[in-house]
Design an enzyme around this catalytic site. Structure first.
Site, PDB file in Angstrom:
ATOM      1  N   LYS A   1       0.845  -1.201   0.000  1.00 28.73           N
ATOM      2  CA  LYS A   1       0.000   0.000   0.000  1.00 28.73           C
ATOM      3  C   LYS A   1       0.879   1.250   0.000  1.00 28.73           C
ATOM      4  O   LYS A   1       0.602   2.224  -0.709  1.00 28.73           O
ATOM      5  CB  LYS A   1      -0.929  -0.002   1.222  1.00 28.73           C
ATOM      6  CG  LYS A   1      -2.096  -0.971   1.078  1.00 28.73           C
ATOM      7  CD  LYS A   1      -2.782  -1.275   2.397  1.00 28.73           C
ATOM      8  CE  LYS A   1      -3.804  -2.393   2.222  1.00 28.73           C
ATOM      9  NZ  LYS A   1      -4.271  -2.984   3.473  1.00 28.73           N
TER      10      LYS A   1
ATOM     11  N   GLN B   1      -5.061  -2.001   9.758  1.00 28.75           N
ATOM     12  CA  GLN B   1      -4.914  -3.310   9.129  1.00 28.75           C
ATOM     13  C   GLN B   1      -5.533  -4.400  10.013  1.00 28.75           C
ATOM     14  O   GLN B   1      -5.260  -4.479  11.207  1.00 28.75           O
ATOM     15  CB  GLN B   1      -3.422  -3.585   8.887  1.00 28.75           C
ATOM     16  CG  GLN B   1      -3.119  -4.836   8.085  1.00 28.75           C
ATOM     17  CD  GLN B   1      -3.571  -4.765   6.630  1.00 28.75           C
ATOM     18  OE1 GLN B   1      -3.655  -3.697   6.038  1.00 28.75           O
ATOM     19  NE2 GLN B   1      -3.887  -5.908   6.057  1.00 28.75           N
TER      20      GLN B   1
ATOM     21  N   ASP C   1     -11.499   2.268   4.026  1.00 29.23           N
ATOM     22  CA  ASP C   1     -11.779   0.837   3.912  1.00 29.23           C
ATOM     23  C   ASP C   1     -13.275   0.579   3.718  1.00 29.23           C
ATOM     24  O   ASP C   1     -13.667  -0.528   3.334  1.00 29.23           O
ATOM     25  CB  ASP C   1     -11.358   0.115   5.209  1.00 29.23           C
ATOM     26  CG  ASP C   1     -10.054  -0.635   5.050  1.00 29.23           C
ATOM     27  OD1 ASP C   1      -9.766  -1.107   3.937  1.00 29.23           O
ATOM     28  OD2 ASP C   1      -9.330  -0.766   6.062  1.00 29.23           O
TER      29      ASP C   1
END
Ligand code: GUN
Length: 292
Positions: A52, A96, A119
């Site tokens: 990322k 995460q 997200d």
């Protein structure tokens, strides 16, 4: 059969974003920024987070990785999320997953400002998706729709069959395809592990989206001729011929199903790369909302 090339499409999306960002920065605007928070030492998460950061760098986006020890408290993590909610240099926040067992994931996700929820996991984002309001949509389902649109695949009135009911893929992709919008407007069926004979449903699919995490599960006799296949699975299986001792396969038996398909995503090289590209797109969306 045409391959739905996630690698090529993701690269096109990155180029488009890079151009838009460079124009804004030339005008003296702030650089968009993404912060990724990683708790503990999970090798898979470490790889995700590094890729990322690399993607951000490529397109001229600021990125930061906050690495925290696996034994930090929930309060500590909540405080960090709140700090970034108020940091004007970071427009997207990604925590995460999975988190260590002693931390309540739901509580952490709900602490992220919905304005920075790149997200799309926050209940407000999920709720907005269900009622058809513009919102952040989680990256894998957003990437699937983007692939279908860019390959000009007709979705209106088509029967989309989704295998899997996860909050990250199954439920959001079903809701996306249900919307009365271009690139959607489909008839949607969601199947899951309680189905006695799942092939009853898969055989009816014009577009089959497999997200169940079961290697090579979908076989040729489960689909109809001309089906569009989107394979979300990323499964490791033993491979004695590989120096690594394993290979990555999807939820669809590609060799069997590809000859019957009109379009199909490869694994790897399909949906996974689109997920990464959509995270950048969501971060850019958060940034533009911040600028307005
Ligand atoms: N872990 C595996 N995939 C993802 C993802 O897309 N987002 C987050 N936050 N964690 C993940």
């Amino acid at each position: 059969m045409i391959l739905l090339d996630g690698k090529k499409t993701a690269s096109e999306i990155r180029s488009e974003l890079k151009e838009e960002i460079s124009k804004l920065v030339e005008q003296g605007k702030k650089v968009p920024g993404l912060v990724a928070i990683l708790v503990g030492e999970n090798p898979a998460s470490e790889i995700y987070v590094k890729s990322k950061a690399k993607d951000c760098e490529e397109i001229g986006m600021k990125s930061k990785v906050e690495r925290l020890a696996g034994n930090i408290s929930e309060e500590h993590l909540l405080d960090l999320v709140k700090k970034y909610n108020n940091d004007e240099n970071f427009h997207g926040i990604l925590v995460q997953l999975p988190l260590p067992k002693h931390i309540n994931e739901e509580k952490i996700i709900e602490a992220i400002s919905p304005k920075k929820d790149v997200d799309g996991f926050h209940p407000i984002s999920m709720g907005n998706l269900v009622i058809g309001k513009d919102t952040f949509v989680s990256c894998t389902p957003a990437g699937i729709q983007e692939l279908l649109i860019r390959y000009k695949i007709e979705t209106r009135g088509k029967h989309v069959v989704v295998l899997g009911r996860s909050n990250i893929v199954g439920k959001p992709i079903a809701n996306i395809m249900l919307q009365k919008k271009d690139g959607a407007n489909s008839i949607v069926t969601i199947c899951h592990s309680a189905a006695k004979d799942i092939s009853i449903y898969t055989k009816q699919a014009d577009i089959l989206i497999a997200a169940i995490g079961s290697p090579n599960f979908v076989k040729a006799d489960m689909v109809k001729e001309g089906v569009v296949v989107v394979d979300v699975g990323i499964n490791r299986i033993e491979d004695k011929n590989s120096s690594r001792g394993y290979k990555i396969v999807g939820d669809v038996d590609f060799d069997e199903v590809a000859p019957k398909s009109s379009y199909i995503t490869p694994v790897p090289g399909g949906v996974g790369l689109m997920t990464r590209a959509m995270l950048l797109k969501n971060t850019f969306k958060a940034y533009k909302m911040y600028c307005e």
